[in-house]
Enzyme design. Structure first.
Site, PDB file in Angstrom:
ATOM      1  N   LYS A 210      25.417 -31.413  35.228  1.00 26.22           N
ATOM      2  CA  LYS A 210      26.080 -30.113  35.397  1.00 26.22           C
ATOM      3  C   LYS A 210      25.121 -28.968  35.106  1.00 26.22           C
ATOM      4  CE  LYS A 210      30.359 -29.556  34.044  1.00 26.22           C
ATOM      5  NZ  LYS A 210      31.587 -29.293  33.244  1.00 26.22           N
ATOM      6  N   GLU A 216      18.247 -37.264  29.111  1.00 26.78           N
ATOM      7  CA  GLU A 216      18.005 -38.566  29.737  1.00 26.78           C
ATOM      8  C   GLU A 216      17.919 -38.444  31.255  1.00 26.78           C
ATOM      9  OE1 GLU A 216      20.709 -39.347  26.093  1.00 26.78           O
ATOM     10  OE2 GLU A 216      20.510 -37.842  27.687  1.00 26.78           O
ATOM     11  N   GLY A 272      33.170 -34.510  32.046  1.00 31.73           N
ATOM     12  CA  GLY A 272      32.325 -35.554  32.615  1.00 31.73           C
ATOM     13  C   GLY A 272      33.041 -36.863  32.841  1.00 31.73           C
ATOM     14  N   ARG A 273      33.835 -37.295  31.862  1.00 34.56           N
ATOM     15  CA  ARG A 273      34.508 -38.595  31.977  1.00 34.56           C
ATOM     16  C   ARG A 273      35.710 -38.542  32.911  1.00 34.56           C
ATOM     17  NH1 ARG A 273      34.798 -36.278  27.166  1.00 34.56           N
ATOM     18  NH2 ARG A 273      36.791 -35.743  26.186  1.00 34.56           N
ATOM     19  N   GLU A 358      35.795 -41.466  24.087  1.00 36.63           N
ATOM     20  CA  GLU A 358      35.230 -40.123  24.002  1.00 36.63           C
ATOM     21  C   GLU A 358      36.355 -39.093  23.985  1.00 36.63           C
ATOM     22  OE1 GLU A 358      31.142 -39.048  25.674  1.00 36.63           O
ATOM     23  OE2 GLU A 358      32.482 -38.024  27.081  1.00 36.63           O
ATOM     24  N   HIS A 389      36.744 -67.980  28.627  1.00 28.41           N
ATOM     25  CA  HIS A 389      35.776 -68.914  28.062  1.00 28.41           C
ATOM     26  C   HIS A 389      34.798 -68.207  27.128  1.00 28.41           C
ATOM     27  CE1 HIS A 389      37.006 -72.276  30.694  1.00 28.41           C
ATOM     28  NE2 HIS A 389      37.332 -71.279  31.515  1.00 28.41           N
ATOM     29  N   LYS A 509      21.988 -36.038  19.725  1.00 26.24           N
ATOM     30  CA  LYS A 509      21.103 -35.453  20.738  1.00 26.24           C
ATOM     31  C   LYS A 509      20.212 -34.368  20.129  1.00 26.24           C
ATOM     32  CE  LYS A 509      23.228 -34.397  24.633  1.00 26.24           C
ATOM     33  NZ  LYS A 509      24.313 -33.960  25.555  1.00 26.24           N
TER      34      LYS A 509
END
Length: 549
Positions: A210, A216, A272-273, A358, A389, A509
């Site tokens: 954004k 990152e 964002g999510r 979040e 399993h 961060k």
């Protein structure tokens, strides 16, 4: 006047639920079914093409009645209306929360700060569709004139998890002549492996950030640009034909070398999510095409409208959210397992981890007071039957209570012999086994040696929901994502927390930015952290220097 949020534990319905909870110390799910043999036919909902069986829960009609009262006392209806109106319900950032606008049809209106945002949403969608069509058809060509065959999405968090999940979920509908990859981790291995076998002249990067400042994402984007430019003999002009941006920062996008005509925007009212159906979904549209992407948006919108209009007792997201509250706060169930029985949904639990944790991993209420209950259960899971399993042993016979959501479909996209019947039989069998277990007497009747009997007893009384849909289509995926979005909203509204900020992401961060120059600086830094962090930085520098000697 500052916002006031009443303490949850003070609400009459909460106190009534606390008293009601003791009923289930004596009564289990098996007894509830014995008392009402038609329970399974009553405790279900069928809406918007999704069927929910919630009969295998530790609840009675009274439980539901009290939970619904809790929703009313907590102002859930007002909170829903506020979101759909565009009110600034994200109070810590003074923002509207309008992911629902991203899938609102053209003929409807949503006003934010006096402006209808729906036309802008569709303007971006149309721009995305035009671009996707040009790339998919081969009209858009790379710098050397070659067709684009490889798409790499560079993002992190919601700019990665949504696109990755959607691509995997809808791979059946994807353009198989193209390769789609996703880079998110700042670990260089992620980028190197994603590009190792690709031709730069046939590769397009989508940089999703954004602000165009996410550490990152920008680090990976610069590595991508270096990789691309090397492939073109250090010709910087190649960048404009092999990079597009999903961002709102035109200045930084242009400085990077991306033509701002190839920038796709979104808005600060899109978290964002909650952004996979915005321009962040450009890679999804490139993979499945605009028609299927629009079908996904229609699925989102159908659940949005159901959530907005359906009475709470018939409201899928509300019932799921209330059940999560019930187990999280009255049974101390710390996790929820989401178990999709469809291989295409293998990344769905990982996507839900960000969406749920979040959003609701908060320790203060909207007015800044410390919560007086537990919030934010841990969501996790894997696709069936693999999980059976692996971790199902803990769910069946462990000491922790783990409510489960099973997701499956009446039909398979890839029918093959008896495969789908076997798959679905496991869904039904697992839910049955969790609910009803296997008694000591049943184990003994099988001739089990006495010493082994305790090991083979299943206590049962383990709650689960089963979600069924016809087929995993783009529309169905939109419905499933919206279902969990509004499930999360319901929980957050009852806890009285802000489900739409994420300040917990920030501290690490900020500290990382301080530590970076201490790791790679030319001179030995004066360290002012705690003794552990100081020692680790010194050790890292020592090993780094010795490896270069």
């Amino acid at each position: 006047m500052p916002l006031q949020v009443s303490q949850l534990s003070e609400r009459p319905s909460w106190k009534a639920l606390k008293a009601h909870r003791s009923l289930f110390d004596e009564k289990n799910i098996k007894e509830l079914f014995a008392e009402d043999p038609q329970r399974g036919e009553k405790m279900n909902l069928n809406a918007a093409g999704l069927f929910l069986d919630f009969s295998k829960n530790r609840i009675t009609e009274k439980t539901l009645e009290l939970l619904l009262k809790l929703a009313e006392e907590s102002g859930l209806r007002e909170r829903i209306d506020s979101m759909f109106r565009g009110d600034k319900i994200n109070i810590s950032e003074n923002r509207s929360v309008l992911h629902v606008a991203l899938r609102t049809p053209k003929n409807e209106k949503i006003i934010v700060d006096g402006e209808d945002v729906v036309p802008k949403v569709h303007e971006v969608l149309e721009k995305m569709a035009s671009f996707a069509d040009s790339v998919r058809s081969g009209e858009w060509k790379g710098y050397s004139g070659k067709r684009i065959k490889n798409i790499i999405n560079i993002g992190i968090g919601g700019s990665d998890l949504g696109p990755v999940m959607a691509y995997e979920a809808l791979r059946y509908y994807s353009e198989r002549s193209m390769t789609f990859r996703f880079v998110s981790n700042v670990d260089s291995t992620d980028f190197v492996e994603a590009t190792r076998d690709l031709d730069p002249s046939e590769t397009l990067f989508i940089v999703s950030s954004k602000t165009f400042g996410t550490l990152e994402t920008l680090n990976n984007a610069h590595s991508a640009r270096d990789w691309l430019v090397r492939g073109f003999g250090d010709d910087q002009k190649a960048v404009a034909k092999h990079f597009v941006a999903v961002s709102t920062n035109a200045e930084k996008v242009a400085a990077f070398g991306i033509d701002t005509q190839n920038m796709f925007g979104f808005w600060d009212w899109v978290g964002g999510r909650y952004s996979m159906d915005s321009a962040i979904g450009l890679s999804t549209m490139l993979a499945i095409g605009p028609k299927h992407f629009n079908a996904m948006l229609a699925g989102f919108h159908e659940i949005d409208e159901h959530f907005r209009t359906a009475p709470f007792e018939k409201n899928l997201p509300v019932i799921l959210g209330l059940l999560s509250i019930w187990y999280n706060d009255f049974f101390d169930a710390q996790t929820v397992a989401v178990l999709p029985y469809d291989q295409y949904l293998k990344r769905f639990p990982a996507y839900l981890q960000q969406l749920t944790m979040e959003s609701n991993g908060k320790h203060v209420t909207l007015d800044g007071k410390k919560v007086d209950t537990q919030t934010g259960p841990i969501y996790w899971g894997e696709p069936g039957t693999n999980g059976q399993h692996s971790f199902y042993q803990l769910i069946h016979q462990g000491t922790r209570l783990i409510p489960c959501d099973f997701i499956t479909f009446y039909k398979s996209l890839n029918p093959l012999g008896r495969h789908h019947d076997l798959l679905v039989s496991n869904v039904f069998a697992q839910a049955e086994a969790l609910a009803f277990g296997k008694t000591k007497e049943q184990v003994q009747a099988e001739g089990t040696p006495d010493a082994l009997v305790p090991h083979r007893v299943f206590e049962g009384n383990r709650p689960s929901n089963i979600l069924l849909a016809d087929l995993l289509t783009p529309e169905t995926l939109g419905k499933l994502v919206a279902l969990y979005e509004h499930n999360v909203f319901t929980q957050g509204a009852i806890w009285g927390i802000d489900s739409f900020d994420q300040w917990g992401v920030e501290l690490g961060k900020i500290l990382a930015q301080k530590i970076i120059p201490e790791l790679d600086g030319p001179t030995t830094p004066i360290l002012k952290h705690d003794s552990s962090t100081n020692h680790l930085i010194s050790l890292y520098r020592e090993k780094k220097i010795s490896s270069h000697e």
